[in-house]
Design an enzyme around this catalytic site. Sequence first.
Site, PDB file in Angstrom:
ATOM      1  N   GLY A 123      94.265  80.748  37.673  1.00  0.00           N
ATOM      2  CA  GLY A 123      93.624  79.443  38.364  1.00  0.00           C
ATOM      3  C   GLY A 123      93.683  78.751  37.588  1.00  0.00           C
ATOM      4  O   GLY A 123      94.306  77.864  37.190  1.00  0.00           O
ATOM      5  N   ARG A 124      93.238  78.254  37.006  1.00  0.00           N
ATOM      6  CA  ARG A 124      92.405  77.228  35.596  1.00  0.00           C
ATOM      7  C   ARG A 124      94.352  76.924  34.198  1.00  0.00           C
ATOM      8  O   ARG A 124      93.931  76.485  33.293  1.00  0.00           O
ATOM      9  CB  ARG A 124      91.044  77.046  34.871  1.00  0.00           C
ATOM     10  N   LYS A 167      95.743  79.747  45.292  1.00  0.00           N
ATOM     11  CA  LYS A 167      95.661  81.288  45.271  1.00  0.00           C
ATOM     12  C   LYS A 167      95.674  81.946  46.572  1.00  0.00           C
ATOM     13  O   LYS A 167      96.583  82.889  46.716  1.00  0.00           O
ATOM     14  CB  LYS A 167      95.141  81.807  44.036  1.00  0.00           C
ATOM     15  N   HIS A 176      80.556  52.540  23.512  1.00  0.00           N
ATOM     16  CA  HIS A 176      79.810  50.997  23.942  1.00  0.00           C
ATOM     17  C   HIS A 176      78.372  52.040  25.475  1.00  0.00           C
ATOM     18  O   HIS A 176      77.628  51.664  26.003  1.00  0.00           O
ATOM     19  CB  HIS A 176      79.898  50.463  24.922  1.00  0.00           C
ATOM     20  N   GLU A 235      86.269  75.145  50.220  1.00  0.00           N
ATOM     21  CA  GLU A 235      86.432  73.806  50.350  1.00  0.00           C
ATOM     22  C   GLU A 235      87.948  73.464  50.828  1.00  0.00           C
ATOM     23  O   GLU A 235      88.023  72.200  51.574  1.00  0.00           O
ATOM     24  CB  GLU A 235      86.191  73.321  48.773  1.00  0.00           C
ATOM     25  N   GLU A 284      84.364  77.766  31.403  1.00  0.00           N
ATOM     26  CA  GLU A 284      84.575  79.152  32.507  1.00  0.00           C
ATOM     27  C   GLU A 284      85.410  80.367  32.192  1.00  0.00           C
ATOM     28  O   GLU A 284      84.643  81.473  32.445  1.00  0.00           O
ATOM     29  CB  GLU A 284      85.504  78.579  33.828  1.00  0.00           C
ATOM     30  N   LYS A 339      78.239  80.530  45.392  1.00  0.00           N
ATOM     31  CA  LYS A 339      79.447  80.801  47.046  1.00  0.00           C
ATOM     32  C   LYS A 339      79.050  81.747  47.741  1.00  0.00           C
ATOM     33  O   LYS A 339      78.621  81.818  49.192  1.00  0.00           O
ATOM     34  CB  LYS A 339      80.911  81.468  46.377  1.00  0.00           C
TER      35      LYS A 339
END
Length: 522
Positions: A268-269, A208, A385, A214, A354, A512
């Site tokens: 974003g999410r 965005k 398990h 990253e 978030e 950050k």
Amino acid sequence: MSLKNINPTTTNAWKELTSHFNDIKNINIKDLDKETNRKENFSLKFDDLLVDYSKNRITKETLNLLVKLAEEVDLKDAIEKQFSGEIINVTEGREVLHTALRSTTDAPILVEGKNIKPQIQTALRKIKSFSNKVISGKWKGYTGKFITDIVNIGIGGSDLGPDMVVESLKYYKNHLTTHFVSNVDGDHVSEAIKNLDPETTLFVIVSKTFTTQETISNSETVKNWFLKSATIFDIPKHFVAVSTNLEAVDNFGIDRNNVFPMWNWVGGRFSLWSAVGLSISLSVGFDHYKGLLAGAEEMDLHFKNEDFDTNIPVILALLSIWYNNFYGAETEAVLPYSQYLKKLPDYLQQAIMESNGKGVDRNGNKVNYQTGTIVWGSTGTNMQHAFMQLVHQGTKLIPADFIGYKESLYGLTAHHKKLMANYYGQIDALAFGKTKEEVHSELKLSGNEDKIGSLLPFKVFEGNRPSNAILFDKLTPHSLGKLIALYEHKIFTQGILWNIYSYDQFGVELGKELANKLLNNQ
Ligand code: G6Q
């Protein structure tokens, strides 16, 4: 008009819930289950979806009071404000309109006085035409070969959603292989590209802001790798971007025609419904992508129009609040009984934690009650398990969502029967447990009477562990869209009830900043 600002603990409903909790806190699901029509009274059916929430520590009275709480904080008003595009993300000064991305009605939605529906439709047409070209082979690489591999480069909201959906819809995928690169760890990108051919690989850079460390680092690395065999004039055939930052995209060298839009009114999410979902459309084709959006829209309408006591996201949100704020449960498990949904818990961790991991209310005051639940999980039967021991016999109360499907996709019915027997078996084991008497007679019957003294307490299951059975007919793009939207609305509802802002994420900033400082000092 912004969201109302009501501390939930000051409402009448909260007070009543507190005293009601004291009255019923020791109720047992086993006893509740004996009520006539318990299952019918505590189940909701919505087309291909059935939600059975009868195995919870609740009575009709609990539910009435929880619904009253939702009414007292005026959830209805908040829903209206979200859907109509009010600036409910106040701390970032933004509308929250992921629901507009899947709306098929003509009703305009205004942002800064302008209807956003036409730009959404234009973006969808662009996604369609681009996906069709790449899938059909009309779109060719710089040496004239078809595209075989897609690499989505993004992180957080620009990665988790598309990655989870592509994995979940693997059954519907075409010949293209989709890869996801997110971590700044160089080994991630190196592994992703090590067997790829630059002539047949398409990079979709999703950011965005187009400034995320990253994503930019990984994009530069793949560009350099690409330019070892190609030239900068070949970039338009192999790099496309999804972003709001056109200038940065230009500087990176991506052709303006290859840029797909993002908007500030989509967080974003919550963005997989926008061009951020381009990799989904490439992987399963535009029609399936539209199916995903259509399923989400159905859930939107249900959430918007249904009364709270029959509203699936609202009920699940209220149950979660009941355990979080009254029983003091700290975590919730999401347990999909479909291997396709193995990435759903990761995706939901971001969406839920978030959004609602906030300790300050909408007044800017520190809250004096619990907010955001910790969410975790994995697929059944694998997790049976692994960590389920703790859920069955540990000391913590962990409400769980069991997500299942009536049918499997490949039709191995014998497998599916076993899978679903485990699904219901786990739900019942959690709810009803195993008493001392049962263990006693079991040991006796199996000829182990001599071991009763030493083994009995370890084999007892207390039970009374709550869960919801969320059951769809079949895993399709449509039902997946519905499922994701269900959780989105659950998140929103909880944020409203807790009087927090769910749509900012300042909590990720400090780390950050410090990482950048450290980098600059090196
Ligand atoms: C999500 C967050 C965050 C964001 C990433 C990527 O809601 O805002 O996870 O999606 O930080 O941001 P860009 O898309 O700007 O690269």
